[in-house]
Design an enzyme around this catalytic site. Structure first.
Site, PDB file in Angstrom:
ATOM      1  N   HIS A  98     -14.356 -10.244  27.863  1.00 35.52           N
ATOM      2  CA  HIS A  98     -15.058 -11.266  28.653  1.00 35.52           C
ATOM      3  C   HIS A  98     -14.671 -11.229  30.119  1.00 35.52           C
ATOM      4  O   HIS A  98     -13.521 -10.980  30.488  1.00 35.52           O
ATOM      5  CB  HIS A  98     -14.857 -12.655  28.045  1.00 35.52           C
ATOM      6  CG  HIS A  98     -13.461 -13.199  28.056  1.00 35.52           C
ATOM      7  ND1 HIS A  98     -12.958 -13.923  29.110  1.00 35.52           N
ATOM      8  CD2 HIS A  98     -12.472 -13.168  27.131  1.00 35.52           C
ATOM      9  CE1 HIS A  98     -11.713 -14.316  28.839  1.00 35.52           C
ATOM     10  NE2 HIS A  98     -11.399 -13.858  27.643  1.00 35.52           N
ATOM     11  N   ASP A 103      -6.111 -12.310  31.292  1.00 37.67           N
ATOM     12  CA  ASP A 103      -7.076 -12.805  30.313  1.00 37.67           C
ATOM     13  C   ASP A 103      -8.393 -13.077  31.059  1.00 37.67           C
ATOM     14  O   ASP A 103      -8.534 -14.113  31.688  1.00 37.67           O
ATOM     15  CB  ASP A 103      -6.520 -14.079  29.670  1.00 37.67           C
ATOM     16  CG  ASP A 103      -7.462 -14.761  28.718  1.00 37.67           C
ATOM     17  OD1 ASP A 103      -8.487 -14.160  28.366  1.00 37.67           O
ATOM     18  OD2 ASP A 103      -7.173 -15.916  28.322  1.00 37.67           O
ATOM     19  N   GLU A 121     -16.657 -17.026  27.406  1.00 41.17           N
ATOM     20  CA  GLU A 121     -15.669 -16.999  26.320  1.00 41.17           C
ATOM     21  C   GLU A 121     -14.702 -18.163  26.406  1.00 41.17           C
ATOM     22  O   GLU A 121     -14.309 -18.739  25.374  1.00 41.17           O
ATOM     23  CB  GLU A 121     -14.896 -15.675  26.340  1.00 41.17           C
ATOM     24  CG  GLU A 121     -14.016 -15.434  25.124  1.00 41.17           C
ATOM     25  CD  GLU A 121     -12.628 -16.068  25.215  1.00 41.17           C
ATOM     26  OE1 GLU A 121     -11.946 -16.146  24.178  1.00 41.17           O
ATOM     27  OE2 GLU A 121     -12.228 -16.472  26.333  1.00 41.17           O
ATOM     28  N   GLU A 122     -14.271 -18.520  27.607  1.00 40.30           N
ATOM     29  CA  GLU A 122     -13.214 -19.522  27.758  1.00 40.30           C
ATOM     30  C   GLU A 122     -13.645 -20.922  27.314  1.00 40.30           C
ATOM     31  O   GLU A 122     -12.802 -21.803  27.164  1.00 40.30           O
ATOM     32  CB  GLU A 122     -12.711 -19.560  29.200  1.00 40.30           C
ATOM     33  CG  GLU A 122     -11.980 -18.296  29.662  1.00 40.30           C
ATOM     34  CD  GLU A 122     -10.640 -18.089  28.973  1.00 40.30           C
ATOM     35  OE1 GLU A 122     -10.251 -18.933  28.138  1.00 40.30           O
ATOM     36  OE2 GLU A 122      -9.970 -17.085  29.263  1.00 40.30           O
ATOM     37  N   ASP A 171      -9.019  -8.818  23.838  1.00 36.63           N
ATOM     38  CA  ASP A 171      -8.560 -10.019  24.522  1.00 36.63           C
ATOM     39  C   ASP A 171      -7.036 -10.010  24.512  1.00 36.63           C
ATOM     40  O   ASP A 171      -6.412  -9.255  23.742  1.00 36.63           O
ATOM     41  CB  ASP A 171      -9.102 -11.273  23.826  1.00 36.63           C
ATOM     42  CG  ASP A 171      -9.350 -12.423  24.791  1.00 36.63           C
ATOM     43  OD1 ASP A 171      -8.621 -12.511  25.805  1.00 36.63           O
ATOM     44  OD2 ASP A 171     -10.257 -13.226  24.531  1.00 36.63           O
ATOM     45  N   HIS A 173      -2.642 -18.218  30.167  1.00 40.59           N
ATOM     46  CA  HIS A 173      -3.355 -19.272  30.896  1.00 40.59           C
ATOM     47  C   HIS A 173      -2.521 -19.838  32.040  1.00 40.59           C
ATOM     48  O   HIS A 173      -2.846 -20.904  32.581  1.00 40.59           O
ATOM     49  CB  HIS A 173      -3.869 -20.377  29.967  1.00 40.59           C
ATOM     50  CG  HIS A 173      -5.159 -20.021  29.319  1.00 40.59           C
ATOM     51  ND1 HIS A 173      -6.006 -20.956  28.778  1.00 40.59           N
ATOM     52  CD2 HIS A 173      -5.773 -18.825  29.123  1.00 40.59           C
ATOM     53  CE1 HIS A 173      -7.073 -20.359  28.282  1.00 40.59           C
ATOM     54  NE2 HIS A 173      -6.951 -19.060  28.478  1.00 40.59           N
TER      55      HIS A 173
END
Length: 370
Positions: free
Chosen positions: A90, A207, A241-242, A261, A343
């Protein structure tokens, strides 16, 4: 080197040939990640990253197309056209969206994806306005200074206590509006990419820009080495995606979706920053039994013995399982580079990218089925 996978003995000559076939350019991967994270792409904001990605694909000799969900695809013909498989990484990152104005001209925001507000306090940002203007800002806690607010250290950090302070002479909400800022403006956080001489990489948005770099490396390998995938293969680059629905639509001809991922490091994970993780299950549930086992078997063949692992992820999911759970008739699987501090400003080693690239090549060539 010898290894046994499902009763198949890999002799030294075969292992040496695999090492040569699956040699990966470490510096090229690092450069690609550095470039990709420099393009803002918080959930739903795709103009910059799409322009760059399509330029890269064209330079590699690929045609691409984009569906109505802003997913970019590249189709590569395989030796067997009886089925189509999909590998995806993504493009979107976590970010913020402006929801309103405070009287002092600071901006109220909501998160896009799983923001940890503690990890972005003090960060500089770019505010992408709906009219195309870009305004610089900074994430602050409303009680931003221990020299001013007695309870600054204990104030919660959440969307009700954090704001965006515009870097400029802005004193009122109208001052902010005059810069072109409206509710719905997208806020992108600076990635602060650093690559160290020992191979470690620290940056926001590994990510999933690290996995995007791996897919671009795979496409370059296919072009340079004139590789024919085992099956017709669709390379997918979703943008939602998130928030859980990047791959909610999968083209009907796709029978299996493998997501690349980030994977995890912590007390429940037998992993480290040098390794690729193969996800057996996440918070939505297990991935396809056979396909996951085939990826594990392929990892035994092409990855360094101490640089791959399997994972059960509790607070995490991928586009592959989202696609499966949302009703697409597919098998799902997922793997990717293990990262610390996900994150936040994430950290991994280039070894993890290399192992992920080797496993991706093995899947595309169908080595997992051998």
């Amino acid at each position: 080197m010898t290894d046994t996978v499902k009763g198949t003995l890999i002799d030294a000559d075969t292992a040496q040939a695999l090492d040569k076939t699956y040699a990966v350019d470490k510096n090229g991967l690092i450069t690609s990640v550095r470039t990709l994270v420099s393009y803002d792409s918080p959930v739903g904001y795709y103009p910059e990253i799409h322009a760059y990605l399509k330029q890269c694909l064209a330079e590699l000799g690929y045609d691409s197309y984009t569906d109505n969900k802003a997913t970019v695809y590249v189709r590569v013909a395989g030796a067997d056209s009886s089925k189509t498989v999909c590998v995806g990484a993504h493009l979107d990152t976590i970010g913020l969206i402006v929801r309103g104005f405070n009287n002092d001209g600071t901006l109220r925001v909501r998160q896009l994806g799983g923001i940890n507000y503690h990890s972005i306090e003090g960060e500089t940002v770019r505010i992408h306005c709906r009219d195309g203007r870009v305004v610089d800002g900074q994430v602050i806690c409303n009680k931003h200074s221990v020299h001013v607010f007695e309870d600054a250290k204990v104030e919660p950090r959440d969307e009700n206590t954090m704001s965006i302070s515009i870097i400029g002479d802005v004193k009122t909400a109208d001052d902010a509006r005059d810069l072109g800022i409206t509710p719905g403006a997208i806020v992108a956080v600076d990635p602060h990419f650093v690559a160290y001489d020992n191979g470690f990489i620290v940056s926001r948005f590994l990510d999933d820009k690290a996995a995007v770099a791996v897919l671009l490396d795979t496409l370059q390998w296919i072009a340079d080495e004139k590789i024919t995938p085992a099956f017709d293969t669709l390379f997918a680059f979703p943008i939602y995606e998130e928030i859980g629905h990047g791959a909610s639509f999968v083209p009907a001809e796709v029978s299996e979706y493998v997501a690349l991922d980030i994977t995890l490091i912590g007390p429940d994970y037998d992993s480290n920053e040098h390794s690729v993780g193969i996800i057996a299950s996440d918070f939505k549930g297990p991935y396809d039994w056979d396909l996951t086992n085939q990826l594990i078997a392929a990892a035994h063949k092409v990855c360094d013995p101490d640089k791959f692992n399997t994972q059960v992820c509790f607070h995490y999911s991928t586009d592959a399982n989202a696609a499966y759970c949302l009703g697409n008739d597919i098998k799902s699987a997922a793997f990717g580079m293990s990262c610390t501090n996900t994150h936040g400003r994430e950290r991994c080693h280039v070894d993890a990218l290399v192992q992920t690239a080797r496993l991706t090549r093995a899947y595309v060539e169908g080595l997992h089925l051998a």
